[in-house]
Design a protein around this motif. Structure first.
Motif, PDB file in Angstrom:
ATOM      1  N   ARG A 181     -13.270  26.161  20.615  1.00  0.00           N
ATOM      2  CA  ARG A 181     -12.486  25.253  20.975  1.00  0.00           C
ATOM      3  C   ARG A 181     -13.927  24.294  21.362  1.00  0.00           C
ATOM      4  NH1 ARG A 181      -9.801  28.075  24.861  1.00  0.00           N
ATOM      5  NH2 ARG A 181      -7.791  27.030  23.753  1.00  0.00           N
ATOM      6  N   TYR A 182     -13.437  23.088  21.309  1.00  0.00           N
ATOM      7  CA  TYR A 182     -14.586  22.064  21.634  1.00  0.00           C
ATOM      8  C   TYR A 182     -13.472  21.055  22.613  1.00  0.00           C
ATOM      9  CZ  TYR A 182     -16.549  23.390  17.402  1.00  0.00           C
ATOM     10  OH  TYR A 182     -17.107  23.845  16.015  1.00  0.00           O
ATOM     11  N   PHE A 183     -14.696  20.362  23.512  1.00  0.00           N
ATOM     12  CA  PHE A 183     -14.188  19.924  24.662  1.00  0.00           C
ATOM     13  C   PHE A 183     -14.933  18.460  24.253  1.00  0.00           C
ATOM     14  CE2 PHE A 183     -13.037  23.402  26.422  1.00  0.00           C
ATOM     15  CZ  PHE A 183     -11.424  22.884  27.532  1.00  0.00           C
ATOM     16  N   VAL A 184     -14.480  17.122  24.051  1.00  0.00           N
ATOM     17  CA  VAL A 184     -15.724  16.206  23.848  1.00  0.00           C
ATOM     18  C   VAL A 184     -15.274  14.973  24.837  1.00  0.00           C
ATOM     19  CG1 VAL A 184     -16.034  14.341  22.490  1.00  0.00           C
ATOM     20  CG2 VAL A 184     -14.917  16.403  21.491  1.00  0.00           C
ATOM     21  N   GLU A 209      -9.636  18.050  23.941  1.00  0.00           N
ATOM     22  CA  GLU A 209      -9.856  19.188  23.824  1.00  0.00           C
ATOM     23  C   GLU A 209      -9.207  19.617  21.962  1.00  0.00           C
ATOM     24  OE1 GLU A 209      -7.939  23.777  24.869  1.00  0.00           O
ATOM     25  OE2 GLU A 209      -7.116  21.941  26.117  1.00  0.00           O
ATOM     26  N   VAL A 210     -10.219  20.071  21.529  1.00  0.00           N
ATOM     27  CA  VAL A 210      -9.877  20.528  20.019  1.00  0.00           C
ATOM     28  C   VAL A 210      -9.886  21.919  19.370  1.00  0.00           C
ATOM     29  CG1 VAL A 210     -10.822  20.484  16.966  1.00  0.00           C
ATOM     30  CG2 VAL A 210     -10.976  18.039  19.475  1.00  0.00           C
ATOM     31  N   GLU A 250     -19.677  16.510  13.067  1.00  0.00           N
ATOM     32  CA  GLU A 250     -19.517  14.895  13.195  1.00  0.00           C
ATOM     33  C   GLU A 250     -18.047  14.897  14.991  1.00  0.00           C
ATOM     34  OE1 GLU A 250     -16.774  14.411   9.610  1.00  0.00           O
ATOM     35  OE2 GLU A 250     -18.220  15.827   8.624  1.00  0.00           O
ATOM     36  N   LEU A 251     -18.089  15.668  15.731  1.00  0.00           N
ATOM     37  CA  LEU A 251     -17.091  15.455  17.039  1.00  0.00           C
ATOM     38  C   LEU A 251     -18.565  14.795  17.648  1.00  0.00           C
ATOM     39  CD1 LEU A 251     -15.114  18.674  17.941  1.00  0.00           C
ATOM     40  CD2 LEU A 251     -14.261  16.112  16.908  1.00  0.00           C
TER      41      LEU A 251
END
Length: 96
Positions: A4-7, A42-43, A58-59
């Motif tokens: 999980r990512y938060f950008v 969010e990813v 890349e994000l």
């Protein structure tokens, strides 16, 4: 493996979710991307470690027009990881 990512940054209103879906599909990942009401994206992605590493890199720049200030990894609970593993594609989901 699921991640999980938060950008953060200028990541809404610039096609970030659409771009993320395209990149994730090219990398063979499944999962979802959504806007958050706090202005972040969010990813949740599932796939091979190398593909997840590529997506994370890349994000950090995102599509043209985005200004990413941070990409923070967050834990994925076992139930979410199991659901992500069963996914058959990568989609946009409603804002949280």
């Amino acid at each position: 493996m699921a991640r999980r990512y938060f950008v953060s940054g200028r990541v809404q209103g610039v096609g970030f979710r659409y771009w993320t879906v395209g990149r994730a599909k090219q990398l063979g990942l499944v999962g979802w991307v959504r806007n958050r009401r706090d202005g972040r994206v969010e990813v949740l992605a599932y796939g091979e470690t190398g593909s997840l590493d590529s997506l994370e890199k890349e994000l950090q720049s995102g599509p043209a027009g985005a200004q990413v200030t941070a990409v923070d990894a967050a834990p994925v609970n076992p139930d979410e990881a199991a659901l992500a593993a069963e996914a058959t594609r990568f989609d946009q989901t409603p804002t949280l």
